[in-house]
Design a protein around this motif. Structure first.
Motif, PDB file in Angstrom:
ATOM      1  N   ARG A  13       1.705  -2.435 -13.307  1.00 21.49           N
ATOM      2  CA  ARG A  13       2.660  -3.536 -13.169  1.00 21.49           C
ATOM      3  C   ARG A  13       3.240  -3.662 -11.750  1.00 21.49           C
ATOM      4  O   ARG A  13       4.360  -4.116 -11.570  1.00 21.49           O
ATOM      5  CB  ARG A  13       3.811  -3.405 -14.163  1.00 21.49           C
ATOM      6  CG  ARG A  13       3.409  -3.136 -15.579  1.00 21.49           C
ATOM      7  CD  ARG A  13       3.199  -4.417 -16.350  1.00 21.49           C
ATOM      8  NE  ARG A  13       2.967  -4.124 -17.756  1.00 21.49           N
ATOM      9  CZ  ARG A  13       1.766  -4.093 -18.327  1.00 21.49           C
ATOM     10  NH1 ARG A  13       0.699  -4.351 -17.601  1.00 21.49           N
ATOM     11  NH2 ARG A  13       1.609  -3.828 -19.600  1.00 21.49           N
ATOM     12  N   GLY A  14       2.487  -3.175 -10.756  1.00 20.65           N
ATOM     13  CA  GLY A  14       2.925  -3.279  -9.371  1.00 20.65           C
ATOM     14  C   GLY A  14       4.052  -2.336  -8.999  1.00 20.65           C
ATOM     15  O   GLY A  14       4.623  -2.453  -7.923  1.00 20.65           O
ATOM     16  N   GLU A  15       4.374  -1.369  -9.865  1.00 22.33           N
ATOM     17  CA  GLU A  15       5.495  -0.465  -9.623  1.00 22.33           C
ATOM     18  C   GLU A  15       5.003   0.929  -9.264  1.00 22.33           C
ATOM     19  O   GLU A  15       4.181   1.520  -9.965  1.00 22.33           O
ATOM     20  CB  GLU A  15       6.385  -0.396 -10.863  1.00 22.33           C
ATOM     21  CG  GLU A  15       7.009  -1.726 -11.217  1.00 22.33           C
ATOM     22  CD  GLU A  15       7.840  -1.668 -12.476  1.00 22.33           C
ATOM     23  OE1 GLU A  15       8.237  -0.563 -12.897  1.00 22.33           O
ATOM     24  OE2 GLU A  15       8.085  -2.744 -13.049  1.00 22.33           O
ATOM     25  N   LEU A  16       5.531   1.445  -8.166  1.00 23.24           N
ATOM     26  CA  LEU A  16       5.150   2.766  -7.685  1.00 23.24           C
ATOM     27  C   LEU A  16       5.502   3.860  -8.701  1.00 23.24           C
ATOM     28  O   LEU A  16       4.768   4.835  -8.842  1.00 23.24           O
ATOM     29  CB  LEU A  16       5.823   3.042  -6.332  1.00 23.24           C
ATOM     30  CG  LEU A  16       5.276   4.206  -5.521  1.00 23.24           C
ATOM     31  CD1 LEU A  16       3.785   4.048  -5.264  1.00 23.24           C
ATOM     32  CD2 LEU A  16       6.026   4.327  -4.210  1.00 23.24           C
ATOM     33  N   ASN A  17       6.603   3.683  -9.435  1.00 22.16           N
ATOM     34  CA  ASN A  17       7.000   4.675 -10.445  1.00 22.16           C
ATOM     35  C   ASN A  17       5.946   4.816 -11.539  1.00 22.16           C
ATOM     36  O   ASN A  17       5.652   5.920 -11.990  1.00 22.16           O
ATOM     37  CB  ASN A  17       8.353   4.318 -11.073  1.00 22.16           C
ATOM     38  CG  ASN A  17       9.503   4.503 -10.124  1.00 22.16           C
ATOM     39  OD1 ASN A  17       9.409   5.253  -9.164  1.00 22.16           O
ATOM     40  ND2 ASN A  17      10.589   3.801 -10.388  1.00 22.16           N
ATOM     41  N   ASN A  18       5.395   3.693 -11.987  1.00 19.96           N
ATOM     42  CA  ASN A  18       4.339   3.742 -13.003  1.00 19.96           C
ATOM     43  C   ASN A  18       3.099   4.449 -12.467  1.00 19.96           C
ATOM     44  O   ASN A  18       2.479   5.259 -13.153  1.00 19.96           O
ATOM     45  CB  ASN A  18       3.968   2.343 -13.478  1.00 19.96           C
ATOM     46  CG  ASN A  18       5.039   1.709 -14.326  1.00 19.96           C
ATOM     47  OD1 ASN A  18       5.906   2.397 -14.861  1.00 19.96           O
ATOM     48  ND2 ASN A  18       4.994   0.398 -14.437  1.00 19.96           N
ATOM     49  N   TYR A  19       2.739   4.131 -11.236  1.00  8.37           N
ATOM     50  CA  TYR A  19       1.581   4.768 -10.601  1.00  8.37           C
ATOM     51  C   TYR A  19       1.783   6.281 -10.500  1.00  8.37           C
ATOM     52  O   TYR A  19       0.887   7.053 -10.841  1.00  8.37           O
ATOM     53  CB  TYR A  19       1.350   4.150  -9.226  1.00  8.37           C
ATOM     54  CG  TYR A  19       0.321   4.860  -8.375  1.00  8.37           C
ATOM     55  CD1 TYR A  19      -1.025   4.867  -8.743  1.00  8.37           C
ATOM     56  CD2 TYR A  19       0.691   5.501  -7.204  1.00  8.37           C
ATOM     57  CE1 TYR A  19      -1.965   5.503  -7.955  1.00  8.37           C
ATOM     58  CE2 TYR A  19      -0.248   6.135  -6.411  1.00  8.37           C
ATOM     59  CZ  TYR A  19      -1.572   6.136  -6.789  1.00  8.37           C
ATOM     60  OH  TYR A  19      -2.506   6.771  -6.011  1.00  8.37           O
ATOM     61  N   MET A  20       2.971   6.691 -10.075  1.00  7.65           N
ATOM     62  CA  MET A  20       3.255   8.131  -9.928  1.00  7.65           C
ATOM     63  C   MET A  20       3.227   8.830 -11.290  1.00  7.65           C
ATOM     64  O   MET A  20       2.817   9.982 -11.393  1.00  7.65           O
ATOM     65  CB  MET A  20       4.600   8.355  -9.244  1.00  7.65           C
ATOM     66  CG  MET A  20       4.600   7.878  -7.810  1.00  7.65           C
ATOM     67  SD  MET A  20       3.206   8.505  -6.890  1.00  7.65           S
ATOM     68  CE  MET A  20       4.032   9.599  -5.805  1.00  7.65           C
ATOM     69  N   LYS A  21       3.642   8.140 -12.336  1.00  8.73           N
ATOM     70  CA  LYS A  21       3.632   8.711 -13.682  1.00  8.73           C
ATOM     71  C   LYS A  21       2.199   9.020 -14.129  1.00  8.73           C
ATOM     72  O   LYS A  21       1.948  10.034 -14.770  1.00  8.73           O
ATOM     73  CB  LYS A  21       4.299   7.724 -14.646  1.00  8.73           C
ATOM     74  CG  LYS A  21       4.354   8.191 -16.089  1.00  8.73           C
ATOM     75  CD  LYS A  21       5.230   7.308 -16.952  1.00  8.73           C
ATOM     76  CE  LYS A  21       4.641   5.934 -17.128  1.00  8.73           C
ATOM     77  NZ  LYS A  21       5.370   5.104 -18.105  1.00  8.73           N
ATOM     78  N   TYR A  22       1.238   8.153 -13.768  1.00 12.31           N
ATOM     79  CA  TYR A  22      -0.151   8.317 -14.196  1.00 12.31           C
ATOM     80  C   TYR A  22      -1.033   9.004 -13.157  1.00 12.31           C
ATOM     81  O   TYR A  22      -2.188   9.301 -13.447  1.00 12.31           O
ATOM     82  CB  TYR A  22      -0.771   6.946 -14.511  1.00 12.31           C
ATOM     83  CG  TYR A  22      -0.114   6.212 -15.632  1.00 12.31           C
ATOM     84  CD1 TYR A  22      -0.035   6.756 -16.909  1.00 12.31           C
ATOM     85  CD2 TYR A  22       0.426   4.944 -15.436  1.00 12.31           C
ATOM     86  CE1 TYR A  22       0.553   6.067 -17.953  1.00 12.31           C
ATOM     87  CE2 TYR A  22       1.020   4.249 -16.477  1.00 12.31           C
ATOM     88  CZ  TYR A  22       1.078   4.818 -17.722  1.00 12.31           C
ATOM     89  OH  TYR A  22       1.661   4.133 -18.748  1.00 12.31           O
ATOM     90  N   ARG A  23      -0.510   9.279 -11.983  1.00 15.56           N
ATOM     91  CA  ARG A  23      -1.353   9.742 -10.874  1.00 15.56           C
ATOM     92  C   ARG A  23      -2.144  11.000 -11.193  1.00 15.56           C
ATOM     93  O   ARG A  23      -3.336  11.077 -10.899  1.00 15.56           O
ATOM     94  CB  ARG A  23      -0.497   9.955  -9.623  1.00 15.56           C
ATOM     95  CG  ARG A  23      -1.336  10.268  -8.406  1.00 15.56           C
ATOM     96  CD  ARG A  23      -0.525  10.206  -7.152  1.00 15.56           C
ATOM     97  NE  ARG A  23      -1.337  10.652  -6.042  1.00 15.56           N
ATOM     98  CZ  ARG A  23      -1.026  10.480  -4.798  1.00 15.56           C
ATOM     99  NH1 ARG A  23       0.096   9.866  -4.484  1.00 15.56           N
ATOM    100  NH2 ARG A  23      -1.792  10.913  -3.841  1.00 15.56           N
ATOM    101  N   SER A  24      -1.522  11.985 -11.799  1.00 15.86           N
ATOM    102  CA  SER A  24      -2.259  13.222 -12.100  1.00 15.86           C
ATOM    103  C   SER A  24      -3.358  12.965 -13.140  1.00 15.86           C
ATOM    104  O   SER A  24      -4.420  13.580 -13.105  1.00 15.86           O
ATOM    105  CB  SER A  24      -1.311  14.314 -12.568  1.00 15.86           C
ATOM    106  OG  SER A  24      -0.679  13.934 -13.767  1.00 15.86           O
ATOM    107  N   GLU A  25      -3.116  12.040 -14.047  1.00 13.44           N
ATOM    108  CA  GLU A  25      -4.122  11.694 -15.047  1.00 13.44           C
ATOM    109  C   GLU A  25      -5.276  10.890 -14.433  1.00 13.44           C
ATOM    110  O   GLU A  25      -6.421  10.991 -14.874  1.00 13.44           O
ATOM    111  CB  GLU A  25      -3.463  10.894 -16.167  1.00 13.44           C
ATOM    112  CG  GLU A  25      -4.239  10.898 -17.454  1.00 13.44           C
ATOM    113  CD  GLU A  25      -3.450  10.243 -18.582  1.00 13.44           C
ATOM    114  OE1 GLU A  25      -4.107   9.651 -19.443  1.00 13.44           O
ATOM    115  OE2 GLU A  25      -2.213  10.318 -18.592  1.00 13.44           O
ATOM    116  N   LEU A  26      -4.978  10.114 -13.411  1.00 11.62           N
ATOM    117  CA  LEU A  26      -6.003   9.308 -12.752  1.00 11.62           C
ATOM    118  C   LEU A  26      -6.985  10.158 -11.953  1.00 11.62           C
ATOM    119  O   LEU A  26      -8.093   9.704 -11.644  1.00 11.62           O
ATOM    120  CB  LEU A  26      -5.350   8.266 -11.843  1.00 11.62           C
ATOM    121  CG  LEU A  26      -4.512   7.180 -12.530  1.00 11.62           C
ATOM    122  CD1 LEU A  26      -3.809   6.314 -11.497  1.00 11.62           C
ATOM    123  CD2 LEU A  26      -5.361   6.343 -13.452  1.00 11.62           C
TER     124      LEU A  26
END
Length: 173
Positions: free
Chosen positions: A148-161
């Motif tokens: 959703r264009g939000e850095l917080n969401n990206y950081m939440k999933y980063r280790s899973e990505l």
């Protein structure tokens, strides 16, 4: 006829043996990047940065950096998953048909009577494409990550990505 049914059952069992995970084998995942402007980019994830991801598109040779602020959603599917689903589904359909055929038993002698083995082969052949179709549908599923264009969401999933990166060792820079 009995030998044919036994051979079919052995083939069905071999699907589950070959579907086991092998250690050390790297898996390729395709990525679909849905942008906030509703455009889509397909390719392979090669790097996770602090505020962007880097992918290699199917049609381009140079890596493309996509800002997290522009990403609506990331979707991943393992390469070859549809074919694997079809194979497992075909085996399951064949086995289910054989079980149904054998469980119905022999018909009473008459004008048109069949043995349980005949029913098993016919039912297996009829249910094989049904199982393959269902397996293919199951194989089309994708893992979704709403950014959703939000850095917080990206950081939440980063280790899973990390598991979706094509070439390991290029994750965080």
């Amino acid at each position: 006829m009995k030998n044919a049914v036994i051979c079919l059952m052995v083939i069905c069992c071999s699907f589950s043996v070959s579907a086991q995970k092998t250690k050390g084998k790297s898996r390729e995942y395709k990525v679909w990047v849905e942008l906030k402007n509703k455009d889509n980019i397909k390719g392979y994830l090669i790097q996770l940065k602090d505020s962007a991801i880097v992918i290699v598109e199917n049609t381009r040779t140079e890596p493309l950096s996509v800002s997290i602020a522009n990403i609506e959603e990331l979707k991943f599917r393992r390469k070859g998953k549809i074919g694997l689903g079809m194979g497992i589904g075909a085996g399951a359909g064949l086995a289910a048909g054989a079980i149904v055929g054998f469980s119905s038993g022999d018909d009473e002698p008459g004008f048109f009577s069949m043995t349980a083995e005949d029913k098993a082969v016919i039912s297996g052949i009829l249910l094989l494409p049904v199982g393959a179709g269902i397996g293919a549908l199951v194989g089309t599923g994708r893992s979704k990550y709403p950014i959703r264009g939000e850095l917080n969401n990206y950081m939440k999933y980063r280790s899973e990505l990390d598991k979706y990166i094509l070439v390991k060792g290029t994750t965080h820079q």
